[in-house]
Design an enzyme around this catalytic site. Structure first.
Site, PDB file in Angstrom:
ATOM      1  N   ASP A 184       0.872  -1.168   0.000  1.00 18.98           N
ATOM      2  CA  ASP A 184       0.000   0.000   0.000  1.00 18.98           C
ATOM      3  C   ASP A 184       0.907   1.215   0.000  1.00 18.98           C
ATOM      4  O   ASP A 184       1.839   1.310   0.809  1.00 18.98           O
ATOM      5  CB  ASP A 184      -0.959   0.029   1.188  1.00 18.98           C
ATOM      6  CG  ASP A 184      -2.121   0.973   0.877  1.00 18.98           C
ATOM      7  OD1 ASP A 184      -2.892   0.658  -0.045  1.00 18.98           O
ATOM      8  OD2 ASP A 184      -2.234   2.038   1.508  1.00 18.98           O
ATOM      9  N   PHE A 227       4.723   4.961 -13.444  1.00 15.25           N
ATOM     10  CA  PHE A 227       3.263   4.950 -13.392  1.00 15.25           C
ATOM     11  C   PHE A 227       2.796   6.007 -12.384  1.00 15.25           C
ATOM     12  O   PHE A 227       3.614   6.652 -11.718  1.00 15.25           O
ATOM     13  CB  PHE A 227       2.750   3.549 -13.018  1.00 15.25           C
ATOM     14  CG  PHE A 227       3.120   3.101 -11.631  1.00 15.25           C
ATOM     15  CD1 PHE A 227       4.377   2.583 -11.351  1.00 15.25           C
ATOM     16  CD2 PHE A 227       2.209   3.198 -10.581  1.00 15.25           C
ATOM     17  CE1 PHE A 227       4.720   2.187 -10.066  1.00 15.25           C
ATOM     18  CE2 PHE A 227       2.537   2.792  -9.288  1.00 15.25           C
ATOM     19  CZ  PHE A 227       3.804   2.294  -9.031  1.00 15.25           C
ATOM     20  N   ARG A 265       9.514   2.015  -2.525  1.00 20.28           N
ATOM     21  CA  ARG A 265       9.223   0.577  -2.629  1.00 20.28           C
ATOM     22  C   ARG A 265      10.500  -0.240  -2.433  1.00 20.28           C
ATOM     23  O   ARG A 265      10.512  -1.247  -1.727  1.00 20.28           O
ATOM     24  CB  ARG A 265       8.595   0.312  -4.013  1.00 20.28           C
ATOM     25  CG  ARG A 265       8.014  -1.071  -4.211  1.00 20.28           C
ATOM     26  CD  ARG A 265       7.017  -1.103  -5.355  1.00 20.28           C
ATOM     27  NE  ARG A 265       5.810  -0.356  -5.041  1.00 20.28           N
ATOM     28  CZ  ARG A 265       5.506   0.847  -5.538  1.00 20.28           C
ATOM     29  NH1 ARG A 265       6.291   1.426  -6.437  1.00 20.28           N
ATOM     30  NH2 ARG A 265       4.432   1.482  -5.155  1.00 20.28           N
TER      31      ARG A 265
HETATM   32  P1  IMP Z   1      -2.875   1.710  -3.512  1.00 21.83           P
HETATM   33  O1  IMP Z   1      -1.662   1.342  -2.698  1.00 21.83           O
HETATM   34  O2  IMP Z   1      -3.420   0.567  -4.278  1.00 21.83           O
HETATM   35  O3  IMP Z   1      -3.887   2.445  -2.692  1.00 21.83           O
HETATM   36  O4  IMP Z   1      -2.399   2.702  -4.655  1.00 21.83           O
HETATM   37  C1  IMP Z   1      -1.318   3.535  -4.460  1.00 21.83           C
HETATM   38  C2  IMP Z   1      -1.308   4.642  -5.497  1.00 21.83           C
HETATM   39  O5  IMP Z   1      -0.231   5.506  -5.127  1.00 21.83           O
HETATM   40  C3  IMP Z   1      -1.001   4.147  -6.883  1.00 21.83           C
HETATM   41  O6  IMP Z   1      -2.147   3.928  -7.650  1.00 21.83           O
HETATM   42  C4  IMP Z   1      -0.204   5.318  -7.446  1.00 21.83           C
HETATM   43  O7  IMP Z   1      -1.080   6.291  -7.891  1.00 21.83           O
HETATM   44  C5  IMP Z   1       0.499   5.898  -6.248  1.00 21.83           C
HETATM   45  N1  IMP Z   1       1.858   5.363  -6.180  1.00 21.83           N
HETATM   46  C6  IMP Z   1       2.352   4.461  -5.301  1.00 21.83           C
HETATM   47  N2  IMP Z   1       3.627   4.177  -5.574  1.00 21.83           N
HETATM   48  C7  IMP Z   1       3.930   4.894  -6.668  1.00 21.83           C
HETATM   49  C8  IMP Z   1       5.121   5.010  -7.442  1.00 21.83           C
HETATM   50  O8  IMP Z   1       6.151   4.351  -7.219  1.00 21.83           O
HETATM   51  N3  IMP Z   1       5.046   5.861  -8.474  1.00 21.83           N
HETATM   52  C9  IMP Z   1       3.941   6.590  -8.770  1.00 21.83           C
HETATM   53  N4  IMP Z   1       2.807   6.518  -8.110  1.00 21.83           N
HETATM   54  C10 IMP Z   1       2.808   5.663  -7.051  1.00 21.83           C
END
Ligand code: IMP
Length: 198
Positions: A75, A156, A185
Site C-alpha cells: 500500500d 506509473f 518501494r
Molecule cells: P494503492 O496502494 O493501491 O492504494 O495505490 C497507491 C497509489 O499511489 C497508486 O495507484 C499510485 O497512484 C500511487 N503510487 C504508489 N507508488 C507509486 C510510485 O512508485 N510511483 C507513482 N505513483 C505511485
C-alpha cells in the site's frame, strides 16, 4: 525476530496495479521466490477501508491468503506537504474509477496553486501475511519535490511529477534501475528481504 519465508516458497502478490506488479516482480527476481498474481487465483480486490497505509496493506495481504499461500501486499501513496499530506492514502482514488492519472496530477497542480512549499514524498508499506493470520510489515519513504509540468513517460501514477532529493530527473524520466536505487518501494523491500527472506 520476524517470521521468515522458506527458500523456494510460493508467494501471492496481492496487487492488481500493473505498475506496482512490474516493480515488485523485478525486486523479487533475485530471491528464488515463485510469484503468482492475485488475479491468477481469482482473488477480488478488497475495499481499502483503513485510514493509513499500514492498515490497508494488512487488509490486502490477509485477503490474498485466501489462496492458502503467503501473500505480499503493497500500500503506497504520494504525499504533498502543502496539501497536508494529500493525496496520501487516497492516491489511487484521486485518479477516479477509470484510473486516469492525468486527472489526479491536474488536481495536485490545481490544489497546490502558487504554494511555495514543493516538498513531497512517496510512502510504501509492504505487508507479508501467512494463512494463519501472522503478518510482518515494513515501511519505506523517499523525499523530494513535486514538479510541474509533468516530465517523462516511464513508471506509473504520480512518477512524472516527483523528483527525488539529489536527482535531476523525475521518476517518470528515470530508467527502472535508477528508480529502484532510491524508491520508497525498494527501501521497504530491502527491509522485507533482510527480515523475512533466505
Ligand atoms: P494503492 O496502494 O493501491 O492504494 O495505490 C497507491 C497509489 O499511489 C497508486 O495507484 C499510485 O497512484 C500511487 N503510487 C504508489 N507508488 C507509486 C510510485 O512508485 N510511483 C507513482 N505513483 C505511485
Amino acid at each position: 525476530m520476524a517470521r521468515r519465508l522458506a527458500a523456494g516458497a510460493r508467494l501471492v502478490l496481492a496487487s492488481h496495479n500493473p505498475g506496482k506488479l512490474r516493480e515488485i516482480e523485478a525486486l523479487l527476481r533475485p530471491h528464488a521466490i515463485a510469484v503468482q498474481s492475485a488475479a491468477a487465483h481469482g482473488l477480488p480486490e478488497p475495499a481499502e477501508t483503513a485510514p493509513d497505509f499500514l492498515g490497508n496493506a494488512r487488509i490486502k495481504a490477509l485477503a490474498a491468503t485466501a489462496a492458502g499461500l503467503p501473500a505480499l501486499a503493497d500500500d503506497s501513496g504520494f504525499c504533498v506537504a502543502a496539501l497536508g499530506g494529500a493525496p496520501g492514502v487516497l492516491s489511487a482514488r484521486w485518479a477516479g474509477p477509470d484510473k486516469n492519472f492525468s486527472h489526479a496530477i491536474a488536481r495536485v497542480e490545481r490544489q497546490l496553486g502558487a504554494a511555495l512549499d514543493r516538498h513531497a514524498w512517496f510512502v510504501c508499506v509492504l505487508c507479508l501475511a501467512w494463512p494463519d493470520g501472522h503478518t510482518e510489515s515494513f515501511m519505506g519513504r523517499v523525499d523530494g519535490a513535486v514538479v510541474f509540468p509533468p516530465r517523462g513517460t516511464r513508471g506509473f501514477g504520480y512518477d512524472p511529477i516527483f523528483m527525488p532529493d539529489g536527482c535531476t530527473q523525475t521518476f517518470g524520466e528515470m530508467d527502472p534501475a535508477a528508480k529502484h536505487a532510491v524508491s520508497h518501494r525498494a527501501r521497504a523491500f530491502a527491509q522485507l528481504i533482510a527480515a523475512c527472506f533466505g
